[in-house]
Design a protein around this motif. Sequence first.
Motif, PDB file in Angstrom:
ATOM      1  N   ALA A  52      -8.442  -3.068  -1.598  1.00  0.00           N
ATOM      2  CA  ALA A  52      -8.937  -4.237  -2.030  1.00  0.00           C
ATOM      3  C   ALA A  52      -8.012  -4.947  -2.889  1.00  0.00           C
ATOM      4  CB  ALA A  52      -9.961  -3.883  -3.025  1.00  0.00           C
ATOM      5  N   ASP A  53      -7.286  -4.571  -3.728  1.00  0.00           N
ATOM      6  CA  ASP A  53      -6.168  -5.091  -4.560  1.00  0.00           C
ATOM      7  C   ASP A  53      -5.099  -5.631  -3.517  1.00  0.00           C
ATOM      8  OD1 ASP A  53      -7.311  -4.543  -6.971  1.00  0.00           O
ATOM      9  OD2 ASP A  53      -6.174  -2.695  -7.372  1.00  0.00           O
ATOM     10  N   ALA A  55     -13.272  -0.395   0.653  1.00  0.00           N
ATOM     11  CA  ALA A  55     -12.640  -0.778  -0.740  1.00  0.00           C
ATOM     12  C   ALA A  55     -13.874  -1.636  -1.208  1.00  0.00           C
ATOM     13  CB  ALA A  55     -11.335  -1.817  -0.321  1.00  0.00           C
ATOM     14  N   THR A  56     -14.580  -2.578  -0.549  1.00  0.00           N
ATOM     15  CA  THR A  56     -15.692  -3.335  -0.863  1.00  0.00           C
ATOM     16  C   THR A  56     -16.880  -2.424  -1.593  1.00  0.00           C
ATOM     17  OG1 THR A  56     -15.015  -5.162   0.475  1.00  0.00           O
ATOM     18  CG2 THR A  56     -17.157  -5.047  -0.453  1.00  0.00           C
ATOM     19  N   THR A  57     -17.216  -1.408  -0.790  1.00  0.00           N
ATOM     20  CA  THR A  57     -18.215  -0.691  -1.164  1.00  0.00           C
ATOM     21  C   THR A  57     -17.790   0.134  -2.392  1.00  0.00           C
ATOM     22  OG1 THR A  57     -18.634  -0.396   1.173  1.00  0.00           O
ATOM     23  CG2 THR A  57     -19.684   1.346  -0.433  1.00  0.00           C
ATOM     24  N   GLU A  82     -10.424  -4.634   8.534  1.00  0.00           N
ATOM     25  CA  GLU A  82     -11.878  -4.529   8.579  1.00  0.00           C
ATOM     26  C   GLU A  82     -12.406  -3.730   9.966  1.00  0.00           C
ATOM     27  OE1 GLU A  82     -13.556  -8.435   8.847  1.00  0.00           O
ATOM     28  OE2 GLU A  82     -12.941  -8.913   6.812  1.00  0.00           O
ATOM     29  N   ALA A  98      -5.446  -6.411  -0.446  1.00  0.00           N
ATOM     30  CA  ALA A  98      -5.884  -7.523   0.422  1.00  0.00           C
ATOM     31  C   ALA A  98      -5.711  -9.056  -0.607  1.00  0.00           C
ATOM     32  CB  ALA A  98      -7.226  -7.202   0.694  1.00  0.00           C
ATOM     33  N   ALA A  99      -5.965  -8.620  -1.997  1.00  0.00           N
ATOM     34  CA  ALA A  99      -6.002  -9.740  -2.764  1.00  0.00           C
ATOM     35  C   ALA A  99      -4.845 -10.410  -3.026  1.00  0.00           C
ATOM     36  CB  ALA A  99      -6.527  -9.273  -4.311  1.00  0.00           C
ATOM     37  N   LEU A 101     -10.972  -2.516   4.256  1.00  0.00           N
ATOM     38  CA  LEU A 101     -11.729  -3.325   3.631  1.00  0.00           C
ATOM     39  C   LEU A 101     -13.040  -3.205   3.234  1.00  0.00           C
ATOM     40  CD1 LEU A 101     -10.092  -6.715   4.792  1.00  0.00           C
ATOM     41  CD2 LEU A 101      -9.399  -4.884   2.975  1.00  0.00           C
ATOM     42  N   ARG A 102     -13.954  -2.588   4.238  1.00  0.00           N
ATOM     43  CA  ARG A 102     -15.517  -2.400   3.847  1.00  0.00           C
ATOM     44  C   ARG A 102     -15.534  -1.369   3.035  1.00  0.00           C
ATOM     45  NH1 ARG A 102     -15.767  -3.276   9.503  1.00  0.00           N
ATOM     46  NH2 ARG A 102     -15.845  -0.815   9.895  1.00  0.00           N
ATOM     47  N   ALA A 113     -15.805  -0.771  -4.894  1.00  0.00           N
ATOM     48  CA  ALA A 113     -16.018  -1.890  -5.825  1.00  0.00           C
ATOM     49  C   ALA A 113     -17.314  -2.013  -6.354  1.00  0.00           C
ATOM     50  CB  ALA A 113     -15.231  -3.014  -5.278  1.00  0.00           C
ATOM     51  N   THR A 144       0.732  -1.095   0.105  1.00  0.00           N
ATOM     52  CA  THR A 144      -0.115  -0.032   0.017  1.00  0.00           C
ATOM     53  C   THR A 144       0.915   1.250  -0.060  1.00  0.00           C
ATOM     54  OG1 THR A 144      -0.207  -0.190   2.513  1.00  0.00           O
ATOM     55  CG2 THR A 144      -2.031  -1.155   0.988  1.00  0.00           C
TER      56      THR A 144
END
Length: 314
Positions: free
Chosen positions: A275-276, A310-312, A302, A278-279, A307-308, A314, A263
């Motif tokens: 997100a990337d 990032a998920t949102t 989280e 974490a992947a 992460l939340r 995405a 990061t």
Amino acid sequence: MRVWRTLLAVVLVASAAPTVLLGVLVVRDRGGVDAPVIAAALASAALAAGLSAIAARRITRPIAECVRGALEIARGRFGHQVRVFARNEIGDLAYTFNHMSRQLESYDAENHRLIAALERGYLETIRSLASAIDAKDPYTRGHADRVAALAVEIGRELGLPAEALSALEYAGILHDVGKIGIPDAILAKKTPLSSDEMALVRGHPRIGAEIVGGVAFLAAAVPAIRSHHERWDGAGYPDQLAGEAIPLVARIVSAADVWDACTSDRPYQKALGPADAAAVVGTLRGTQLDPSVHDALLAVLERRGLLRAATTAA
């Protein structure tokens, strides 16, 4: 209890002796013993026993209280006070004990304050050293502090004690201290490193461990400094340790180091989004990273909302 029994026996004998002597004289004078005399003797003996027990208790109870107080002090409960109100030598002993206990509490508090100040001084010193290392490479500025903070959070997630969390903080700050001897040109190189340059870079964990190895208060951080580039599958360096043979503090610092590397902008890559990143970190679970430490890292991220978010997005 032994003192109480001894005092009881002494006082009882001393108080019963006149009664026994009187009984002998009465028997000699009357030539025998009648019921009133027996009753009087028994009453006298009972009274002597009762008064003896009371006298023994009044002496031994304050002593027992002082003993209990001494045990509390021995357990580190400084400041404990004994409740003894006797106006005699035992009362003086209790007063002296209470004064001593208050003084010990004061000294203990002062020692804790001095130790805390000393530890803050240590921490500021090693932060300054880490800043000197960061200054060699503008791409890693702030890296040590970020790794330390994240490593401590992962340690808390895993339920580690305070001593281990301190070791993680120190290790996070100093995990790259061995890079202090690596030329700036190599650290900032944007093209692939040669084999000799890579060998030089890979020597920094060992060098870092040697640098801080003689510092007593950093002893718990040395395993993490030396082993934070070891891999769960045994393909790391410098000792090719694998699995749980890698110290836990090193596995935690490694995970925090990997996340920050993903990061942050580096000469060879741009920073990844959460997100990337974490992947990428997920692909290292069970190969480079301890699975349980990886999972604790995700729980921390989280909780931070990364992460939340990032998920949102995405």
